[in-house]
Design a protein around this motif. Sequence first.
Motif, PDB file in Angstrom:
ATOM      1  N   MET A  22       0.265  63.546  43.681  1.00 52.12           N
ATOM      2  CA  MET A  22       0.998  64.770  43.433  1.00 52.12           C
ATOM      3  C   MET A  22       2.408  64.644  44.001  1.00 52.12           C
ATOM      4  SD  MET A  22      -0.354  68.539  44.130  1.00 52.12           S
ATOM      5  CE  MET A  22       0.742  69.861  44.449  1.00 52.12           C
ATOM      6  N   LEU A  23       3.376  65.213  43.297  1.00 52.72           N
ATOM      7  CA  LEU A  23       4.760  65.170  43.758  1.00 52.72           C
ATOM      8  C   LEU A  23       5.013  66.224  44.820  1.00 52.72           C
ATOM      9  CD1 LEU A  23       6.744  64.874  40.408  1.00 52.72           C
ATOM     10  CD2 LEU A  23       6.360  63.094  42.097  1.00 52.72           C
ATOM     11  N   ASP A  24       5.761  65.835  45.839  1.00 57.95           N
ATOM     12  CA  ASP A  24       6.183  66.845  46.804  1.00 57.95           C
ATOM     13  C   ASP A  24       7.355  67.621  46.198  1.00 57.95           C
ATOM     14  OD1 ASP A  24       8.703  65.536  47.392  1.00 57.95           O
ATOM     15  OD2 ASP A  24       7.595  64.153  48.673  1.00 57.95           O
ATOM     16  N   GLN A  25       7.707  68.726  46.800  1.00 52.08           N
ATOM     17  CA  GLN A  25       8.725  69.615  46.227  1.00 52.08           C
ATOM     18  C   GLN A  25      10.076  68.930  46.059  1.00 52.08           C
ATOM     19  OE1 GLN A  25       7.985  72.739  45.007  1.00 52.08           O
ATOM     20  NE2 GLN A  25       9.990  72.498  44.064  1.00 52.08           N
ATOM     21  N   ALA A  26      10.479  68.095  47.001  1.00 51.01           N
ATOM     22  CA  ALA A  26      11.777  67.412  46.910  1.00 51.01           C
ATOM     23  C   ALA A  26      11.822  66.487  45.688  1.00 51.01           C
ATOM     24  CB  ALA A  26      12.065  66.622  48.180  1.00 51.01           C
ATOM     25  N   PHE A  83      21.175  71.019  31.076  1.00 53.50           N
ATOM     26  CA  PHE A  83      20.396  70.784  32.288  1.00 53.50           C
ATOM     27  C   PHE A  83      20.126  72.109  32.986  1.00 53.50           C
ATOM     28  CE2 PHE A  83      22.288  66.711  31.526  1.00 53.50           C
ATOM     29  CZ  PHE A  83      21.321  65.811  31.923  1.00 53.50           C
ATOM     30  N   TYR A  84      18.916  72.251  33.521  1.00 49.27           N
ATOM     31  CA  TYR A  84      18.542  73.434  34.278  1.00 49.27           C
ATOM     32  C   TYR A  84      18.160  72.970  35.674  1.00 49.27           C
ATOM     33  CZ  TYR A  84      18.359  75.660  29.761  1.00 49.27           C
ATOM     34  OH  TYR A  84      18.702  76.140  28.537  1.00 49.27           O
ATOM     35  N   GLY A  85      18.881  73.436  36.652  1.00 46.65           N
ATOM     36  CA  GLY A  85      18.578  73.043  38.024  1.00 46.65           C
ATOM     37  C   GLY A  85      17.301  73.698  38.516  1.00 46.65           C
ATOM     38  N   ALA A  86      16.780  73.185  39.586  1.00 49.23           N
ATOM     39  CA  ALA A  86      15.555  73.725  40.170  1.00 49.23           C
ATOM     40  C   ALA A  86      15.752  75.179  40.591  1.00 49.23           C
ATOM     41  CB  ALA A  86      15.126  72.873  41.356  1.00 49.23           C
ATOM     42  N   THR A 140      14.042  66.780  42.135  1.00 47.92           N
ATOM     43  CA  THR A 140      14.840  65.672  41.600  1.00 47.92           C
ATOM     44  C   THR A 140      14.532  65.461  40.119  1.00 47.92           C
ATOM     45  OG1 THR A 140      14.955  64.601  43.745  1.00 47.92           O
ATOM     46  CG2 THR A 140      15.355  63.216  41.821  1.00 47.92           C
ATOM     47  N   VAL A 141      13.262  65.480  39.773  1.00 49.06           N
ATOM     48  CA  VAL A 141      12.863  65.309  38.369  1.00 49.06           C
ATOM     49  C   VAL A 141      13.384  66.463  37.520  1.00 49.06           C
ATOM     50  CG1 VAL A 141      10.882  65.241  36.792  1.00 49.06           C
ATOM     51  CG2 VAL A 141      10.848  63.902  38.897  1.00 49.06           C
ATOM     52  N   LEU A 142      13.238  67.688  38.013  1.00 50.51           N
ATOM     53  CA  LEU A 142      13.713  68.851  37.266  1.00 50.51           C
ATOM     54  C   LEU A 142      15.217  68.780  37.005  1.00 50.51           C
ATOM     55  CD1 LEU A 142      11.693  71.754  38.910  1.00 50.51           C
ATOM     56  CD2 LEU A 142      11.410  70.807  36.610  1.00 50.51           C
ATOM     57  N   LYS A 143      15.977  68.361  37.999  1.00 53.23           N
ATOM     58  CA  LYS A 143      17.423  68.278  37.840  1.00 53.23           C
ATOM     59  C   LYS A 143      17.839  67.181  36.876  1.00 53.23           C
ATOM     60  CE  LYS A 143      18.580  70.302  42.278  1.00 53.23           C
ATOM     61  NZ  LYS A 143      19.159  70.113  43.592  1.00 53.23           N
ATOM     62  N   THR A 157      14.132  66.263  24.214  1.00 53.86           N
ATOM     63  CA  THR A 157      14.376  66.205  25.646  1.00 53.86           C
ATOM     64  C   THR A 157      14.898  64.831  26.044  1.00 53.86           C
ATOM     65  OG1 THR A 157      12.104  65.530  26.072  1.00 53.86           O
ATOM     66  CG2 THR A 157      12.583  67.882  26.210  1.00 53.86           C
ATOM     67  N   GLY A 158      15.460  64.781  27.214  1.00 55.60           N
ATOM     68  CA  GLY A 158      15.963  63.526  27.748  1.00 55.60           C
ATOM     69  C   GLY A 158      15.957  63.568  29.259  1.00 55.60           C
ATOM     70  N   PHE A 159      16.326  62.438  29.835  1.00 53.34           N
ATOM     71  CA  PHE A 159      16.364  62.314  31.293  1.00 53.34           C
ATOM     72  C   PHE A 159      17.650  61.616  31.700  1.00 53.34           C
ATOM     73  CE2 PHE A 159      12.041  62.265  29.825  1.00 53.34           C
ATOM     74  CZ  PHE A 159      11.474  63.259  30.589  1.00 53.34           C
TER      75      PHE A 159
END
Length: 88
Positions: free
Chosen positions: A1-5, A78-81, A9-12, A41-43
């Motif tokens: 599982m990913l931690d919040q940080a 892009f949508y920031g966290a 990073t992924v969301l940003k 979508t893209g990254f």
Amino acid sequence: MLDQARLDTVLKATCALAVLSVPPAEYLKNPTAPSFKITGTGFRVRPGRILTARHIVREWIGQISMRNLPPDRCVALFYGADGDRTQI
């Protein structure tokens, strides 16, 4: 599982690839208006570089050609966290 940080990073780095129906300057005046069509979508893999699938790029090109729009109408949203929306 990913931690919040790491999740932040992924969301940003995740973006919606879209075609604007209005000029970019007009879109930036009211970014919540329904003035774009999301094609995929893209990254962000580094500044100025986005990774996406070939069929998404083809859809971008097809939308621009079909609607006779200038190339600056293809954008990455892009949508920031924290919910901020930015465009590159």
